[in-house]
Design a protein around this motif. Structure first.
Motif, PDB file in Angstrom:
ATOM      1  N   LEU A 151      -4.289   5.102  -1.459  1.00 15.70           N
ATOM      2  CA  LEU A 151      -3.281   4.161  -0.978  1.00 15.70           C
ATOM      3  C   LEU A 151      -1.960   4.869  -0.703  1.00 15.70           C
ATOM      4  O   LEU A 151      -1.616   5.854  -1.361  1.00 15.70           O
ATOM      5  CB  LEU A 151      -3.023   3.072  -2.033  1.00 15.70           C
ATOM      6  CG  LEU A 151      -3.984   1.883  -2.092  1.00 15.70           C
ATOM      7  CD1 LEU A 151      -3.541   0.936  -3.192  1.00 15.70           C
ATOM      8  CD2 LEU A 151      -4.019   1.160  -0.754  1.00 15.70           C
ATOM      9  N   GLU A 152      -1.237   4.327   0.278  1.00 19.79           N
ATOM     10  CA  GLU A 152       0.142   4.752   0.502  1.00 19.79           C
ATOM     11  C   GLU A 152       1.039   3.530   0.275  1.00 19.79           C
ATOM     12  O   GLU A 152       0.898   2.523   0.950  1.00 19.79           O
ATOM     13  CB  GLU A 152       0.341   5.299   1.908  1.00 19.79           C
ATOM     14  CG  GLU A 152       1.775   5.760   2.158  1.00 19.79           C
ATOM     15  CD  GLU A 152       1.943   6.392   3.522  1.00 19.79           C
ATOM     16  OE1 GLU A 152       1.634   7.592   3.647  1.00 19.79           O
ATOM     17  OE2 GLU A 152       2.360   5.681   4.455  1.00 19.79           O
ATOM     18  N   LEU A 153       1.938   3.628  -0.710  1.00 22.72           N
ATOM     19  CA  LEU A 153       2.865   2.549  -1.045  1.00 22.72           C
ATOM     20  C   LEU A 153       4.239   2.916  -0.520  1.00 22.72           C
ATOM     21  O   LEU A 153       4.807   3.956  -0.904  1.00 22.72           O
ATOM     22  CB  LEU A 153       2.907   2.335  -2.555  1.00 22.72           C
ATOM     23  CG  LEU A 153       1.555   2.014  -3.219  1.00 22.72           C
ATOM     24  CD1 LEU A 153       1.725   1.861  -4.723  1.00 22.72           C
ATOM     25  CD2 LEU A 153       0.947   0.758  -2.615  1.00 22.72           C
ATOM     26  N   THR A 154       4.752   2.090   0.378  1.00 25.62           N
ATOM     27  CA  THR A 154       6.034   2.363   1.022  1.00 25.62           C
ATOM     28  C   THR A 154       7.085   1.380   0.508  1.00 25.62           C
ATOM     29  O   THR A 154       6.879   0.158   0.569  1.00 25.62           O
ATOM     30  CB  THR A 154       5.919   2.254   2.546  1.00 25.62           C
ATOM     31  OG1 THR A 154       4.906   3.159   3.002  1.00 25.62           O
ATOM     32  CG2 THR A 154       7.253   2.599   3.212  1.00 25.62           C
ATOM     33  N   ILE A 162       7.880  -3.738  -0.657  1.00 23.85           N
ATOM     34  CA  ILE A 162       6.882  -2.740  -1.029  1.00 23.85           C
ATOM     35  C   ILE A 162       5.600  -3.119  -0.298  1.00 23.85           C
ATOM     36  O   ILE A 162       5.081  -4.237  -0.463  1.00 23.85           O
ATOM     37  CB  ILE A 162       6.646  -2.706  -2.552  1.00 23.85           C
ATOM     38  CG1 ILE A 162       7.966  -2.423  -3.291  1.00 23.85           C
ATOM     39  CG2 ILE A 162       5.602  -1.651  -2.914  1.00 23.85           C
ATOM     40  CD1 ILE A 162       7.840  -2.434  -4.801  1.00 23.85           C
ATOM     41  N   GLN A 163       5.109  -2.190   0.521  1.00 26.73           N
ATOM     42  CA  GLN A 163       3.920  -2.449   1.317  1.00 26.73           C
ATOM     43  C   GLN A 163       2.850  -1.423   1.004  1.00 26.73           C
ATOM     44  O   GLN A 163       3.149  -0.245   0.745  1.00 26.73           O
ATOM     45  CB  GLN A 163       4.249  -2.427   2.809  1.00 26.73           C
ATOM     46  CG  GLN A 163       5.174  -3.570   3.244  1.00 26.73           C
ATOM     47  CD  GLN A 163       5.474  -3.525   4.724  1.00 26.73           C
ATOM     48  OE1 GLN A 163       5.773  -2.463   5.268  1.00 26.73           O
ATOM     49  NE2 GLN A 163       5.368  -4.678   5.390  1.00 26.73           N
ATOM     50  N   ALA A 164       1.604  -1.892   1.012  1.00 24.13           N
ATOM     51  CA  ALA A 164       0.458  -1.035   0.710  1.00 24.13           C
ATOM     52  C   ALA A 164      -0.407  -0.884   1.947  1.00 24.13           C
ATOM     53  O   ALA A 164      -0.646  -1.845   2.689  1.00 24.13           O
ATOM     54  CB  ALA A 164      -0.355  -1.635  -0.430  1.00 24.13           C
ATOM     55  N   ALA A 165      -0.882   0.358   2.157  1.00 26.40           N
ATOM     56  CA  ALA A 165      -1.795   0.630   3.272  1.00 26.40           C
ATOM     57  C   ALA A 165      -2.704   1.774   2.858  1.00 26.40           C
ATOM     58  O   ALA A 165      -2.380   2.556   1.959  1.00 26.40           O
ATOM     59  CB  ALA A 165      -1.018   0.984   4.535  1.00 26.40           C
TER      60      ALA A 165
END
Length: 625
Positions: free
Chosen positions: A118-121, A84-87
């Motif tokens: 935020l965009e959480l992928t 899980i990555q945040a940008a």
């Protein structure tokens, strides 16, 4: 003097609270697994309705690792890689995305300006799917070793080498317990399976603990809550009896059979988890009886027959054996083009179920009718009684007797008739629809009638009326053109003739007619067929045929549209398919309610006779056929 405190990691911009975000879940290549992951993710499920501050959002990210892992494990993926990555959404593709496990993630989120989202992928590498390894069947304490026969193994439903899908493993437990119960093991218990993960072999070993117990027969039956219903009748209605093998499916079928009697609002059956002293298992039936009386209203409208409205009063369980008495009074002919004035229809119906044997009902009716049709004016008193027997899941047969005393005025001539008849009928319904108001989407319906009759008093004659109707339904889902039940073609055909007497030797109400919603829409009731010269009076005939083609389309959830074309003809002779063929076409709207569709149809004649109506409107409940 003021003291200024500076916090590490802060910028001049104010952090968002709550922190808005969007969640992107990258597909795994397995649609079912993707659906399970999406359903398990709190990040996705709560992103619009429960936004939180940055610190709480980090906690939600950490929780999602475990939730998504559980979803993957339920499909047999026990060694996945979840990231899980945040940008910052507006800068996606720029900078370095932050990992969900990064201990500095809270401070990084705190530094995000309030106007940024935020965009959480979520990215998933499934890894190797685990399979079922060794399956061990352990006996419960004090029980003999467990050996499953072929039927029980089939009920288990899993075997070594199958994918280790959690739902299938848990279903195996319930399926095996159900199979054991159906074999008479009333006290059988299959414990929740234990599982051992074998990472080296990518397998899961399973162990079930099973207690069979003894094979059990049914014991004594108890009945509670019966106030007006005779227990002896309930016993006759039951499809199980003491001394028979315990089988849950047969017990449930018996319970549903009692529920279908129409006199109980609730039927429950229970049993203890201990056997009686004789080794049997007693059953306890508990009943809640329905209200005995009810009042209903009835109404309908078509431009040919006009409006009809009335009330009915129903008494259930009249003598304690589920008998039903219904009294109905209707006013008819409210402004119809095929009517000359108001009429009435008053009748009393009595139904006695299980008359003589199970699945055989006695019905009786006394009826007073007055109708002022353009074809004739009729005042009649009739009485009939008959037996309806269900011979299979699809077939019913009926037979009985009827007498009718009537006075009919036609073309300024008044005659009295006394008619005795022995109606016989057979019906087939393969649509799978229990409620006749519910629209059918597949299957076939057939209705066949033969009514030998004798007419006395005026022109004594013997004749037999024969008529058959068949309808079928085709769902366009079979062609891949629609979803189930959304687009349906319905086809109906009717044929009839009268043998043994000519048209004018038969009382006018016993002749065959066409026109109206039951045959050819667009023409008024009895508006198709021979007519007296220079009048709107229909003569009727001794042969008739009609056909309908209808297209039914559901729109959204509660609405629908219909287009149709009908054809039919009536002739004076014993051979159908003669006479002047009339055709009508139209369209309609439907509003679907819990009890059935409300119908509104408009039809026009395509080749109307000189004195025929230009259009007809039909309003009712349920489809036309």
């Amino acid at each position: 003097m003021a003291l200024t405190v500076l916090w590490a990691g802060m910028t001049g911009a104010r952090a968002a609270d709550p922190q808005p975000y969007v969640t992107v879940i990258r597909p795994t290549g397995n649609a079912d697994l993707d659906a399970a992951v999406r359903a398990s993710s709190d990040l996705l499920g709560l992103q619009k309705t429960h936004t939180v501050n940055p610190f709480a959002l980090v906690g939600r990210i950490h929780n999602d690792y475990a939730r998504i892992r559980s979803a993957l494990e339920s499909f047999g993926y026990y060694a996945p890689d979840i990231r899980i990555q945040a940008a910052i959404a507006s800068k996606t593709g720029e900078g370095t995305p932050q990992d969900g496990h990064d201990p500095d993630l809270p401070e990084w989120m705190q530094a995000i300006p309030a106007n940024q989202k935020l965009e959480l992928t979520i990215s998933i590498t499934k890894g190797t799917q685990f399979h079922i390894g060794v399956i061990t069947l352990n006996p419960a304490k004090g029980q003999p070793p467990v050996r499953l026969d072929d039927h029980e193994n089939a009920a288990l439903g899993i075997k070594t080498g199958d994918p280790a899908i959690a739902a299938n493993i848990l279903k195996a437990q319930s399926q095996l317990q159900t199979a054991l119960a159906e074999e008479g093991y009333a006290l059988a218990d299959v414990g929740t399976p234990q599982a051992w993960l074998r990472p080296q072999t990518k397998t899961i070993d399973l162990a079930f603990t099973i207690m069979r117990g003894p094979v059990v027969n049914l014991g004594a039956f108890g009945f509670g809550g019966l106030r007006r219903t005779h227990p002896a009748y309930v016993v006759r209605r039951l499809t199980i009896a003491p001394g028979e093998l315990y089988q849950p499916s047969r017990i449930e079928a018996a319970r549903q059979g009692l529920s279908s009697m129409g006199v109980f609002s609730d039927v429950q059956v229970r049993h203890d988890q201990q056997l009686a002293s004789d080794g049997t298992l007693p059953l306890d039936f508990r009943f809640v009886e329905s209200k005995r009386h009810s009042v209903g209203v009835e109404g309908g409208y078509s431009t040919d027959l006009g409006g009809r409205a009335g009330v009915s009063w129903t008494h259930r369980n009249l003598f304690g054996n589920a008998e039903r008495l219904r009294l109905t009074a209707l006013v008819t002919g409210l402004g119809g083009s095929a009517e000359q004035g108001l009429g009435y229809d008053v009748y009393a119906d009595l139904m006695k179920p299980d008359f003589g044997s199970r699945n055989q009902n006695l019905s009786a009716r006394i009826e007073w009718i007055r109708q002022l049709l353009y074809s004739y004016r009729q005042t009649a008193l009739l009485a009939r009684a008959g037996v309806v027997r269900r011979v299979s899941s699809h077939w019913n047969v009926a037979f009985g007797g009827e007498i009718e005393q009537e006075r009919i005025d036609q073309m300024s001539q008044t005659n009295d008739y006394f008619i005795a008849s022995l109606p016989l009928s057979a019906t087939y319904d393969g649509t799978g629809v229990d409620n006749p108001i519910t629209p059918a989407t597949h299957g076939v319906r057939i209705n066949m009638n033969v009514t030998p009759s004798v007419s006395l008093e005026h022109r004594t004659s013997f004749f037999a009326i024969m008529q058959a109707t068949i309808s079928t339904y085709f769902d366009l889902k079979h062609l891949g053109l629609s979803r189930p039940g959304r687009s349906v073609f319905a086809i109906r055909g009717t044929i009839g003739n009268v043998e043994g007497a000519s048209t004018f030797d038969i009382p006018p109400d016993q002749r065959l007619y066409a026109g109206g919603s039951a045959t050819v829409r667009g023409y008024r009731y009895q508006g198709v067929g021979p007519q007296f010269p220079h009048s709107r009076y229909a003569i009727g005939g001794t042969s008739m045929d009609a056909g309908s083609l209808e297209y039914r389309q559901r729109i959204l959830q509660k609405f629908g549209a219909v287009g149709f074309i009908d054809v039919g003809q009536v002739a004076d002779g014993s051979t159908p398919f003669k006479g002047t063929l009339r055709a009508g076409a139209g369209a309609g709207a439907r509003y679907y309610t819990p009890i059935g569709p409300v119908r509104l149809d408009i039809a026009v004649p395509l080749n109307r006779p000189p004195r025929g109506d230009k259009w007809e409107l039909y309003v009712g409940l349920g489809e036309t056929f």
